[in-house]
Design an enzyme around this catalytic site. Structure first.
Site, mmCIF file in Angstrom:
data_model
loop_
_atom_site.group_PDB
_atom_site.id
_atom_site.type_symbol
_atom_site.label_atom_id
_atom_site.label_comp_id
_atom_site.label_asym_id
_atom_site.label_seq_id
_atom_site.Cartn_x
_atom_site.Cartn_y
_atom_site.Cartn_z
ATOM 1 N N CYS A 116 36.902 46.125 63.575
ATOM 2 C CA CYS A 116 37.609 45.244 64.620
ATOM 3 C C CYS A 116 38.836 44.341 63.960
ATOM 4 O O CYS A 116 39.516 44.014 64.347
ATOM 5 C CB CYS A 116 36.616 44.289 65.424
ATOM 6 S SG CYS A 116 35.599 45.153 66.475
ATOM 7 N N HIS A 253 40.978 38.312 68.522
ATOM 8 C CA HIS A 253 40.287 39.613 68.735
ATOM 9 C C HIS A 253 39.454 39.464 70.129
ATOM 10 O O HIS A 253 38.997 38.382 70.317
ATOM 11 C CB HIS A 253 39.235 40.080 67.702
ATOM 12 C CG HIS A 253 38.285 41.292 67.935
ATOM 13 N ND1 HIS A 253 38.725 42.348 68.379
ATOM 14 C CD2 HIS A 253 37.125 41.138 67.896
ATOM 15 C CE1 HIS A 253 37.866 43.216 68.556
ATOM 16 N NE2 HIS A 253 36.635 42.651 68.204
ATOM 17 N N ASN A 283 36.777 45.445 74.646
ATOM 18 C CA ASN A 283 36.835 45.278 73.260
ATOM 19 C C ASN A 283 37.400 46.511 72.767
ATOM 20 O O ASN A 283 36.906 47.667 72.830
ATOM 21 C CB ASN A 283 35.402 45.104 72.458
ATOM 22 C CG ASN A 283 35.734 45.101 70.848
ATOM 23 O OD1 ASN A 283 36.769 45.176 70.380
ATOM 24 N ND2 ASN A 283 34.572 44.273 70.257
#
Length: 326
Positions: A116, A253, A283
């Site tokens: 990520c 993020h 996500n």
């Protein structure tokens, strides 16, 4: 005179298929609900790649939009860096497949695997290449097809992720070497392999001969996220003698709305200055920051001269931040 990496254009791509929380529960027989998922994560839906879509095809689509917004042709690109944990193949790199699809070149292309945090890592690498003159125009892409590596019987993970791609075009420009310069001021990258197993994808070409499914210890990841992201935000601002009040936009993020809200409060930013797409995108790992950036830029929210802070944490553990003045 100091060379700076300027963001010339942002682009994004999301698959057509949308899987809402209630649809997810019905389709996979998971004991969950829209209320349960939304309350814990802020996620209401996610996009799912079609059978023919891949990390390279989605990344190329995002890159085309970024180049169009930058007003630059594909031929201007001499460097492509792709952040992905779901590449088309172990090799060649997804980046070279995108290079071929776009018709870029001559130049070079490669992938980065930092989960990520991948986009922040890739942004840092591209910035270094532009500052040293090894490239003049770089595409930095985050692209993921996480729905293909999820355990759809594990409601603790399968509800969290979606597919998509985001991209930025970087061009070299001149600055004075101060925090008032436009472009990437700095990136701050970290990792700690002692925590590799709390968020990982099983197996691999060099171990089991093939890739398995995503596994995550959610509570452990959350615990590290809060402290490590706070620390790297402070580190980024201190590097330039900046205060929290100098930050105009937070582009975090997009993993969990609770973490996003906590970081916004730390910076003292009103909610309208924190870019949130997790409710719509879920996500998307390395794609989440460039997708959020493209969303904000596309609606004209970010203005020239605005100081933007990006931060992320992911498997590795990896974490990092970037300060950019648009």
């Amino acid at each position: 005179m100091t060379l700076r990496s300027l963001i010339a254009g942002c682009g994004g791509y999301l698959p057509e298929k949308v899987l809402r929380n209630d649809d997810l529960a019905a389709a996979y027989g998971i004991e969950t609900s829209d209320a349960w998922i939304t309350d814990r994560t802020g996620i209401r839906q996610r996009h799912v790649a079609a059978p023919g879509e891949t990390a390279s095809s989605m990344g190329a689509a995002a890159a085309r939009q970024a180049l169009e917004r930058a007003g630059l042709p594909e031929a201007a690109v001499d460097c492509i860096i792709v952040a992905t944990s779901t590449p088309d193949s172990a090799f060649p790199a997804t980046a070279v497949r995108i290079q071929a699809e776009l018709g870029c070149g001559p130049g070079f292309a490669f992938d980065i695997a930092a989960a990520c945090t991948g986009f922040i890592y890739a942004l840092g690498m591209a910035d270094a290449l532009l500052r040293t003159g090894q490239a003049r125009c770089a595409l930095v892409i985050g692209t993921e097809v996480y729905t293909r590596i999820l355990d759809w019987t594990d409601r603790g993970t399968c509800v969290l992720f979606g597919d998509g791609a985001g991209a930025v075009v970087l061009t070299a420009g001149e600055g004075q070497g101060t925090a008032t310069d436009r472009g990437i001021l700095s990136t701050h990258l970290h990792s700690d392999g002692r925590f590799a197993d709390i968020l990982h994808i099983e197996g691999g070409a060099g171990s089991t001969g093939g890739t398995g499914l995503l596994r995550m210890s959610g509570r452990e990841v959350f615990r590290h996220a809060v402290s490590k992201l706070a620390a790297v935000v402070d580190e980024s601002l201190a590097a330039h003698g900046l205060a929290q009040s100098d930050v105009r936009w937070l582009v975090p993020h997009q993993a969990n709305l609770r973490i996003i809200d906590a970081m916004g409060k730390k910076l003292g930013l009103p909610k309208e200055r924190v870019v949130v797409t997790v409710d719509r995108h879920a996500n998307t790992s390395a794609a989440s920051i460039p997708l959020a950036l493209a969303d904000a830029d596309g609606r004209g929210a970010i203005e020239r001269g605005d100081l933007v802070l990006m931060e992320a944490i992911g498997g590795g553990l990896t974490w990092g931040a970037a300060l950019v003045r648009f």
